[in-house]
Design a protein around this motif. Structure first.
Motif, mmCIF file in Angstrom:
data_model
loop_
_atom_site.group_PDB
_atom_site.id
_atom_site.type_symbol
_atom_site.label_atom_id
_atom_site.label_comp_id
_atom_site.label_asym_id
_atom_site.label_seq_id
_atom_site.Cartn_x
_atom_site.Cartn_y
_atom_site.Cartn_z
ATOM 1 N N PHE A 144 -18.776 -13.802 0.726
ATOM 2 C CA PHE A 144 -18.036 -12.899 -0.147
ATOM 3 C C PHE A 144 -17.677 -11.601 0.567
ATOM 4 N N GLN A 145 -18.614 -11.053 1.335
ATOM 5 C CA GLN A 145 -18.379 -9.758 1.958
ATOM 6 C C GLN A 145 -17.481 -9.828 3.187
ATOM 7 N N THR A 146 -17.163 -11.042 3.667
ATOM 8 C CA THR A 146 -16.158 -11.123 4.719
ATOM 9 C C THR A 146 -14.791 -10.701 4.192
ATOM 10 N N SER A 147 -14.691 -10.583 2.858
ATOM 11 C CA SER A 147 -13.451 -10.082 2.256
ATOM 12 C C SER A 147 -13.131 -8.671 2.744
ATOM 13 N N MET A 148 -14.165 -7.941 3.146
ATOM 14 C CA MET A 148 -13.949 -6.588 3.650
ATOM 15 C C MET A 148 -13.140 -6.584 4.940
ATOM 16 N N PHE A 149 -13.247 -7.649 5.736
ATOM 17 C CA PHE A 149 -12.587 -7.680 7.033
ATOM 18 C C PHE A 149 -11.077 -7.881 6.934
ATOM 19 N N ILE A 150 -10.689 -8.964 6.270
ATOM 20 C CA ILE A 150 -9.289 -9.397 6.307
ATOM 21 C C ILE A 150 -8.371 -8.359 5.672
ATOM 22 N N GLY A 151 -8.692 -7.959 4.437
ATOM 23 C CA GLY A 151 -7.828 -7.003 3.748
ATOM 24 C C GLY A 151 -7.772 -5.661 4.435
ATOM 25 N N ASN A 152 -8.930 -5.160 4.883
ATOM 26 C CA ASN A 152 -8.945 -3.848 5.516
ATOM 27 C C ASN A 152 -8.368 -3.863 6.922
ATOM 28 N N LEU A 153 -8.474 -5.006 7.614
ATOM 29 C CA LEU A 153 -7.820 -5.129 8.919
ATOM 30 C C LEU A 153 -6.304 -5.078 8.742
ATOM 31 N N PHE A 154 -5.820 -5.726 7.695
ATOM 32 C CA PHE A 154 -4.397 -5.676 7.366
ATOM 33 C C PHE A 154 -3.960 -4.241 7.059
ATOM 34 N N VAL A 155 -4.781 -3.540 6.267
ATOM 35 C CA VAL A 155 -4.481 -2.137 5.947
ATOM 36 C C VAL A 155 -4.488 -1.277 7.206
ATOM 37 N N TYR A 156 -5.433 -1.546 8.109
ATOM 38 C CA TYR A 156 -5.535 -0.767 9.346
ATOM 39 C C TYR A 156 -4.227 -0.805 10.134
ATOM 40 N N PHE A 157 -3.625 -1.989 10.236
ATOM 41 C CA PHE A 157 -2.381 -2.109 10.996
ATOM 42 C C PHE A 157 -1.166 -1.611 10.214
ATOM 43 N N MET A 158 -1.211 -1.701 8.891
ATOM 44 C CA MET A 158 -0.067 -1.264 8.082
ATOM 45 C C MET A 158 -0.012 0.258 7.915
ATOM 46 N N PHE A 159 -1.166 0.918 7.937
ATOM 47 C CA PHE A 159 -1.214 2.361 7.693
ATOM 48 C C PHE A 159 -1.418 3.144 8.990
ATOM 49 N N ARG A 160 -0.635 2.833 10.010
ATOM 50 C CA ARG A 160 -0.779 3.525 11.288
ATOM 51 C C ARG A 160 -0.129 4.900 11.274
ATOM 52 N N LYS A 161 0.772 5.132 10.312
ATOM 53 C CA LYS A 161 1.471 6.410 10.247
ATOM 54 C C LYS A 161 0.747 7.364 9.294
ATOM 55 N N PRO A 162 0.851 8.687 9.541
ATOM 56 C CA PRO A 162 0.208 9.650 8.639
ATOM 57 C C PRO A 162 0.756 9.595 7.223
ATOM 58 N N LYS A 163 2.060 9.170 7.068
ATOM 59 C CA LYS A 163 2.694 9.111 5.760
ATOM 60 C C LYS A 163 2.982 7.657 5.396
ATOM 61 N N ILE A 164 2.679 7.290 4.149
ATOM 62 C CA ILE A 164 2.894 5.924 3.678
ATOM 63 C C ILE A 164 4.181 5.873 2.864
ATOM 64 N N ASP A 165 5.153 5.044 3.275
ATOM 65 C CA ASP A 165 6.432 4.982 2.573
ATOM 66 C C ASP A 165 6.459 3.825 1.577
ATOM 67 N N GLY A 166 7.553 3.766 0.809
ATOM 68 C CA GLY A 166 7.675 2.775 -0.257
ATOM 69 C C GLY A 166 7.686 1.344 0.246
ATOM 70 N N SER A 167 8.386 1.075 1.350
ATOM 71 C CA SER A 167 8.463 -0.296 1.862
ATOM 72 C C SER A 167 7.093 -0.799 2.308
ATOM 73 N N THR A 168 6.301 0.084 2.887
ATOM 74 C CA THR A 168 4.944 -0.298 3.305
ATOM 75 C C THR A 168 4.090 -0.646 2.092
ATOM 76 N N ARG A 169 4.223 0.147 1.044
ATOM 77 C CA ARG A 169 3.449 -0.122 -0.173
ATOM 78 C C ARG A 169 3.805 -1.471 -0.781
ATOM 79 N N ILE A 170 5.095 -1.816 -0.794
ATOM 80 C CA ILE A 170 5.531 -3.090 -1.386
ATOM 81 C C ILE A 170 4.999 -4.269 -0.588
ATOM 82 N N ILE A 171 5.072 -4.177 0.744
ATOM 83 C CA ILE A 171 4.573 -5.261 1.591
ATOM 84 C C ILE A 171 3.076 -5.473 1.370
#
Length: 455
Positions: A144-171
């Motif tokens: 169950f706790q391996t769920s922490m890896f996949i989703g947060n690894l995805f977030v790590y690569f998606m939120f590389r910029k200081p500002k989060i835009d609308g297209s990033t949020r939708i993806i």
């Protein structure tokens, strides 16, 4: 063959939960940051993450009292599937951010969480026995706790910029919603338990109380079964052991709020950490997951071997020590106003990303220590009242989470850490006391039934 089928059911349950909560944990971790970015672009949007989560856990606390009644009618598999669908609706609501929709979805999520977790507790118990309960709880917790890896690894690569835009949020929202749907489909394949419980075992109607004992499966008399399930949950709550354990349950709720939302947001809002601070939100979740999996593997899967020598109390004391280390390091590393919004202030030392990740690792490891032992203790002490016992656990847990999400937007980091320090000491002492007296009672029962052991 019987054990193999039960274990297959446990694995299906574990992997289904992993996919559903890969999506939810990632969204819960970034919800404050995501909603803040929406406010920056659309000033008419006033939705608040801490308010949303507070509503969720308040509804969860209330619905936990009713969940055993629902399960007595439908069975745990339907309850789990219904709850998973509610998670899908919550995640999908971020595709169209509206204040009212956010809070309605938060209410629906609270209902779904009550069903999925209470159903999980009974289903896990039905597929376990006294010898396999600790192992199955550990396997479930680790997967169950391996769920922490996949989703947060995805977030790590998606939120590389200081500002989060609308297209990033939708993806991000689309991907997380799709993962939740996949997990729900897997949970739909859960098999029937070989140890099917009748009403008196599954929902906790006392087998010694002939006035309320109902023969046969719960579904034969659903309304009466649901009523007695509610009565039994209330009776169970006011037993001495459950009242003491509720102090431990409350701590798990307080610390959940902190590690799942407040801490990661505090890292992302502390400018002194650097330009990469937003991506560190995802990295923090990954280290938290590492801690959860390591703790689940050591103290869950191998708990049966450790239990013969020391028991669960030593594991909980270990978790307490690790969490106290985390609280001290966070107190020194992050500024007091970091949970609220972007801040230029620093803590007592220059903010260190390495120390921040060490805090995440410690929070995850300590949380696994507490949760694996709670699952194991409830599954053995209240095997015939599993739905009610797990519902009460989640109820207390959720009350604490709702309260803490309510004050996190107003109370600084230092006061929050003080509250956690006080409640962890109380919760640890309560758990150790209940676990020790339960082991003593079990030893006495063995001696009474086997007089030759006294010689």
């Amino acid at each position: 063959m019987r054990l193999n089928r039960n274990f297959i059911n446990v694995m299906l349950l574990s992997w289904g939960f992993m996919l559903v909560f890969t999506a939810f944990h990632a969204m819960r971790n970034i919800e404050k940051t995501v909603l803040q970015s929406i406010k920056d672009e659309d000033h008419s949007f006033t939705g608040d993450a801490y308010t949303s989560l507070s509503i969720t856990y308040a509804v969860l606390a209330i619905c936990n009292w009713l969940a055993p009644s629902y399960i007595s009618i439908t069975g745990p598999r339907i309850a789990i599937l219904t709850g998973a669908c509610c998670y899908i609706l919550f995640l999908a609501s971020f595709l169209w951010p509206q204040d009212v929709l956010l809070y309605i979805a938060s209410c629906v999520l609270g209902l779904g969480a009550a069903l999925i977790w209470t159903g999980h507790g009974q289903y896990l118990t039905e597929n376990s026995n006294a010898e396999t309960m600790s192992r199955n709880a550990g396997v479930f917790w680790t997967v169950f706790q391996t769920s922490m890896f996949i989703g947060n690894l995805f977030v790590y690569f998606m939120f590389r910029k200081p500002k989060i835009d609308g297209s990033t949020r939708i993806i991000v929202s689309l991907v997380l919603t799709s993962l939740c749907i996949a997990g729900t489909c897997l949970l739909a394949t859960l098999g029937r338990s070989l140890q099917r419980r009748v009403l008196g075992e599954a929902v906790g109607v006392s087998s010694t109380d002939k006035k309320i004992q109902i023969p046969g499966p719960a579904r034969e008399r659903p309304l009466i079964a649901a009523w007695y399930a509610l009565i039994d949950a209330t009776r169970l709550f006011f037993t001495p052991k459950m009242l003491l354990l509720s102090l431990t349950f409350l701590y798990t709720g307080f610390v959940l709020t902190f590690y799942s939302s407040v801490y990661s947001s505090s890292i992302g809002f502390t400018k002194a950490i650097g330009e990469s601070r937003k991506s560190l939100i995802g990295l923090s979740g990954i280290f938290l997951g590492f801690g959860e999996v390591i703790g689940g593997a050591i103290f869950g899967i191998f708990a049966s071997k450790l239990a013969h020598n020391c028991g669960g109390w030593l594991v909980v004391v270990t978790g307490c020590g690790v969490h106290l280390f985390a609280f001290i390091s966070i107190f020194l590393n992050l500024p007091n106003d970091s949970p609220f919004s972007e801040t230029d202030k620093v803590g007592f030392i220059t903010p260190s990303p390495i120390l921040a990740m060490a805090g995440s690792l410690a929070l995850g490891f300590g949380d696994a220590c507490f949760n694996t032992q709670i699952y194991s203790l409830l599954g053995t002490l209240f095997a015939k009242q599993s739905a009610s016992a797990f519902a009460l656990f989640k109820c207390c847990h959720s009350v604490a989470a709702a309260i803490s999400f309510g004050y996190t937007s107003r109370v600084g980091l230092h006061i929050q850490l003080l509250i956690l320090t006080i409640t962890i000491v109380i919760g640890t002492v309560a758990f150790c006391y209940v676990e020790r007296i339960s082991r003593r009672e079990a030893d006495n029962n063995v001696t009474d039934t086997n007089p030759t052991l006294v010689k």
